[in-house]
Motif scaffolding. Structure first.
Motif, short mmCIF file in Angstrom:
data_model
loop_
_atom_site.label_atom_id
_atom_site.label_comp_id
_atom_site.label_asym_id
_atom_site.label_seq_id
_atom_site.Cartn_x
_atom_site.Cartn_y
_atom_site.Cartn_z
N ALA A 723 0.82 -1.22 0.00
CA ALA A 723 0.00 0.00 0.00
C ALA A 723 0.85 1.26 0.00
O ALA A 723 0.33 2.36 -0.19
N CYS A 724 2.15 1.12 0.22
CA CYS A 724 2.99 2.33 0.32
C CYS A 724 3.11 2.99 -1.06
O CYS A 724 3.42 2.33 -2.05
N PRO A 725 2.86 4.32 -1.12
CA PRO A 725 2.85 4.98 -2.42
C PRO A 725 4.24 5.24 -3.01
O PRO A 725 4.34 5.72 -4.13
N CYS A 726 5.31 4.94 -2.27
CA CYS A 726 6.65 5.24 -2.80
C CYS A 726 6.93 4.37 -4.02
O CYS A 726 6.33 3.32 -4.21
N SER A 727 7.89 4.83 -4.84
CA SER A 727 8.14 4.07 -6.06
C SER A 727 9.15 2.94 -5.81
O SER A 727 9.01 1.85 -6.34
N ASP A 728 10.15 3.20 -4.97
CA ASP A 728 11.22 2.20 -4.85
C ASP A 728 11.80 2.17 -3.43
O ASP A 728 13.02 2.21 -3.25
N GLY A 729 10.92 2.14 -2.42
CA GLY A 729 11.41 2.08 -1.03
C GLY A 729 11.45 3.44 -0.39
O GLY A 729 11.77 4.44 -1.04
N CYS A 730 11.07 3.51 0.91
CA CYS A 730 11.08 4.77 1.67
C CYS A 730 11.15 4.42 3.16
O CYS A 730 10.99 3.26 3.53
N PRO A 731 11.38 5.41 4.03
CA PRO A 731 11.46 5.10 5.47
C PRO A 731 10.16 4.52 6.02
O PRO A 731 10.16 3.90 7.07
N GLY A 732 9.04 4.73 5.30
CA GLY A 732 7.76 4.25 5.77
C GLY A 732 7.49 2.78 5.45
O GLY A 732 6.51 2.22 5.89
N CYS A 733 8.37 2.15 4.67
CA CYS A 733 8.16 0.72 4.40
C CYS A 733 9.47 -0.05 4.53
O CYS A 733 9.94 -0.27 5.63
N VAL A 734 10.10 -0.42 3.41
CA VAL A 734 11.29 -1.28 3.51
C VAL A 734 12.56 -0.50 3.88
O VAL A 734 13.57 -1.09 4.25
N VAL A 744 14.64 -3.26 -4.33
CA VAL A 744 14.38 -4.12 -3.17
C VAL A 744 12.90 -4.17 -2.83
O VAL A 744 12.36 -5.21 -2.46
N LYS A 745 12.21 -3.01 -2.99
CA LYS A 745 10.80 -2.99 -2.61
C LYS A 745 10.00 -4.04 -3.38
O LYS A 745 9.27 -4.83 -2.77
N SER A 746 10.17 -4.07 -4.70
CA SER A 746 9.36 -5.02 -5.48
C SER A 746 9.77 -6.47 -5.18
O SER A 746 8.94 -7.38 -5.15
ZN LIG Z 1 7.48 3.08 0.91
#
Ligand SMILES: [Zn+2]
Length: 761
Positions: A723-734, A744-746
């Motif tokens: 659900a995180c709107p970032c494109s490729d990772g951010c402090p709010g997810c991975v 890494v996010k995908s």
């Molecule tokens: Zn994110």
């Protein structure tokens, strides 16, 4: 023309900018109460007291509590805020005291303020019924004269766990009258007794029961708690007794809307959002300017002050700005009383508060509550929201999410909040470090005997090895079949209920002289009190100026800054033993004992609310090693085939990041209570492995529960990342892609969905 709550809500509903931030708008219709007759056997004076207050019947849960307690059962009442929970224990206890003045009760509250509030309530009941019961608060401030009186004639002693531990139990001979006739132990706000603190409190209660047995009493327990996933389990581990849970509230519910908002994204690349303070004060202002009483909860003292400022600036009448007030720890008691009175009487329209207002403090109920940031647990969120809701008319509660992963998870997945709570309050009274400290205290209080009853009389755990160890240390000596105290020390004085081992660092506040304000576990020191760290204590921020490692002292100074610090701990993990394996999952997760060696080398300064990295510094602290409980799993070959080593490192760190942030949703813990470590090729079996462990020596049960609910944790991790709107990772997810790598996010999503495929929940 002033608008009412209904009208302002309807305007918000039609405001496209506001509504685009709303992720849930839950309506709770008003429901009538369910009532039961006042028990006929209730003492006439108590009946009179109730009548005087206009109470002609009880809520069904109050009646059930009265009946079960009268029946000799231990009970735990789990009903919402403001459902008349205190009556569930006051009624049976006062009734019994009126019928038999020799009856004694011990009330335990987590804080001094709550204890004092409770005494006022008991006095109020007595006054209305024109009878008297001798109730005393017993805390660090109680004067000597009153202490003596409490011991001699007190029928209800109202205290906190620390006083029980250090002042009442070790001096039980001076409390003989209390212990001989102790019939009830009341424990309110039970959900506070979790983690290290709860594990200590369970042992304090074991000591209490041992002393009661010595004096020939066997008290019943009456507990009360906010909603958690495991009230019976927690109550039974705390008390060591079978406990009946009462969770069907008969209290009426007023019409209320509960609204979740996620501040809009301002930088889509980094998924940075508008600050929650900003959004919270704008919502609150809409109500306050219509003279609708509104309470805004802030996550820290600093943001609380900020909110007062913003709300005052936006108030239409500059001559009446004192209608907006702050409320937080650190205000003087008379200042606080005046604000509480102003809220009750309606002369104060807007309040910005920290969680100092979350617990019992009597301010009546308001129209609207706005929470700026997720309060950290579902239980706290309900408690804060419960401040809104009058008998008549509509009320509203808003949760405005902050930037942290858990905030973001909550606001994007409101069903975790509105459906059954997943939060387990966990304790481990048998943690060897905590247990041995209390066996020592217990041996001081009454000698242990070499008999099965005496040796198993401490929660049924084997303690002989601890007693033998204390003999070696020359604290006890064994004569015949008895272990006697031989040391000149007073053990309880050096044992704090707030930390796992007594090898602690003392925090000294040098803002005004040198005042000891707290302690930090040795194991947490590298993370929390390295030089340059911002140490948080009761919502205040302190800068660590100097860490004297050999003498275990940290010198701090109070500051007001807009960042917190996060230490990078390089961790090496070694498996000592594997106790359990889950064969039902593809991951084959394992639970066991770990040896964790950590060294912190650098720390980051992270901006509050936006989680931006705003600087860093070096840490020089010796390595630390501890034994603790942990769980671990490897990514199966079938899922990670073809991933190169560089990406694998990022993938494991990214996954560990999300797990660490999501686990508190299930384990009702703080981020610092848990640790993670990853190995691309584990020293254990060569596979890519993620470890999650208790960050206290010996563990408090967090990793064990994580092992049991792992599929749920992983599913929630998947939901957060997807659900995180970032494109490729951010402090709010991975984590930000600069740290974990691009792509890494995908990959995390792919691996998580692979792991979860076919898992039944
Ligand atoms: Zn994110």
């Amino acid at each position: 023309m002033k608008k009412n709550v209904e009208t302002v809500l309807s305007e918000l509903r039609h405001d496209p900018r506001f509504i685009s931030c709303v992720t849930a708008w839950h309506h709770f219709p008003s429901t009538p109460g369910e009532y039961a007759e006042i028990p006929s056997q209730l003492h006439p004076s108590l009946k009179k007291s109730l009548e005087k207050k206009g109470i002609l019947s009880l809520y069904t849960h109050q009646k059930e509590a009265y009946d079960r307690v009268s029946n000799g059962e231990n009970v735990c009442v789990v009903t919402p805020t403001a459902s008349g929970k205190t009556m569930c224990y006051n009624l049976p206890v006062l009734d019994d005291i009126l019928k038999d003045p020799n009856t004694r009760a011990l009330y335990i509250f987590p804080t001094k303020a709550l204890a004092q509030d409770q005494q006022a309530e008991i006095e109020d009941i007595c006054r209305n019924g024109e009878f008297s019961v001798k109730s005393f608060t017993f805390d660090g401030d109680t004067p000597t004269q009153k202490r003596r009186l409490a011991k001699q004639v007190g029928q209800i002693i109202i205290t906190n766990p620390d006083m029980c531990h250090q002042a009442i139990l070790p001096h039980h001979t001076t409390w003989a009258r209390l212990f001989k006739s102790l019939k009830y132990v009341v424990i309110d706000e039970m959900h506070n007794y979790r983690g290290v603190f709860g594990s200590h409190v369970a042992n304090v209660l074991r000591r209490l029961m041992r002393i009661c047995e010595f004096y020939g009493s066997s008290p019943q327990f009456i507990l009360a708690s906010a909603t958690i996933a495991n009230p019976r389990e927690l109550a039974e581990i705390l008390t060591g007794k079978a406990v009946a849970v009462i969770d069907q509230s008969g209290a009426p519910v007023s019409d209320k809307d509960f609204i979740f908002c996620n501040p809009p994204v301002v930088d889509p690349d980094k998924s940075t959002r508008q600050s929650s303070i900003d959004v919270a004060y704008r919502i609150a202002s809409r109500f306050i300017k219509n003279d609708i009483q509104t309470l805004v909860f802030a996550r820290s003292r600093m943001s609380c002050e900020l909110l007062v400022q913003y709300l005052r600036d936006s108030y239409y009448d500059e001559f009446e700005r004192n209608k907006i007030q702050g409320y937080r720890g650190g205000y003087l008691p008379n200042e606080r009383r005046a604000i509480e009175k102003g809220i009750r009487e309606g002369s104060i329209i807007g309040v910005a508060a920290t969680n100092a207002l979350e617990l019992g403090i009597d301010i009546g109920r308001l129209d609207v509550v706005v929470m700026s940031g997720y309060p950290g647990t579902i239980a706290s969120t309900w408690q804060q929201a419960g401040r809104a809701g009058r008998r008549q008319g509509k009320s509203a509660a808003f949760l405005v999410a902050g930037a942290s992963p858990l905030d973001q998870f909550m606001v994007m997945n409101p069903e975790y909040f509105f459906a059954q709570t997943p939060e387990y309050a966990l304790i481990n009274p048998d943690n060897p470090y905590i247990l041995s400290q209390h066996v020592k205290c217990a041996a001081y209080e009454l000698p242990f005997n070499d008999t099965p009853e005496s040796l198993l009389g401490f929660g049924g755990v084997h303690i002989e090895y601890i007693l033998d160890h204390l003999v070696e240390e020359k604290i006890l000596y064994k004569s015949g079949s008895r272990w006697n105290w031989s040391s000149t020390s007073f053990p309880a004085a050096s044992i704090s209920l707030r930390s796992a081992s007594n090898d602690n660092f003392v925090i000294i506040d040098t803002t005004k002289g040198a005042e000891v304000i707290g302690e930090v576990d040795w194991a947490s020191a590298p993370m929390l009190i390295h030089e340059g760290a911002i140490y948080m204590h009761q919502g205040r921020q302190y800068h660590v100026n100097k860490l004297d490692y050999p003498s275990r002292k940290a010198y701090v100074k109070e500051v007001n800054v807009d960042y917190y610090t996060d230490a990078n701990l390089a961790v090496a993990v070694r498996v000592i033993s594997t106790d359990r394996v889950r064969e039902d999952l593809l991951l084959l997760p394992k639970l066991g004992d770990l040896s964790v060696t950590g060294v912190s080398t650098i720390y980051k300064k992270i901006k509050l609310y936006t989680n931006e990295n705003v600087g860093s510094g070096e840490i020089s602290i010796p390595d630390m090693n501890m034994h603790t409980q942990g769980m671990w799993f490897s990514i199966p070959e079938s899922i990670c085939k073809g991933i190169d080593l560089r990406l694998m490192g990022g993938l494991l760190s990214g996954l560990a990041n999300v797990i660490l942030n999501i686990a508190p949703l299930f384990l009702m813990s703080d981020k610092n209570d848990l640790g993670v470590a990853v190995e691309v090729r584990s020293t254990y079996d060569g596979t890519p492995t993620i470890y999650l462990y208790d960050s206290y020596p010996g563990g408090v049960g967090l990793a064990e529960k994580a092992f049991e609910v792992l599929p749920y944790i992983l599913k929630a991790c998947f939901e957060l990342v997807s659900a995180c709107p970032c494109s490729d990772g951010c402090p709010g997810c991975v984590g930000p892609k600069e740290e974990i790598g691009s792509g890494v996010k995908s990959l995390c999503l792919k691996v998580l969905s692979g792991i979860l495929e076919g898992v039944e929940m």
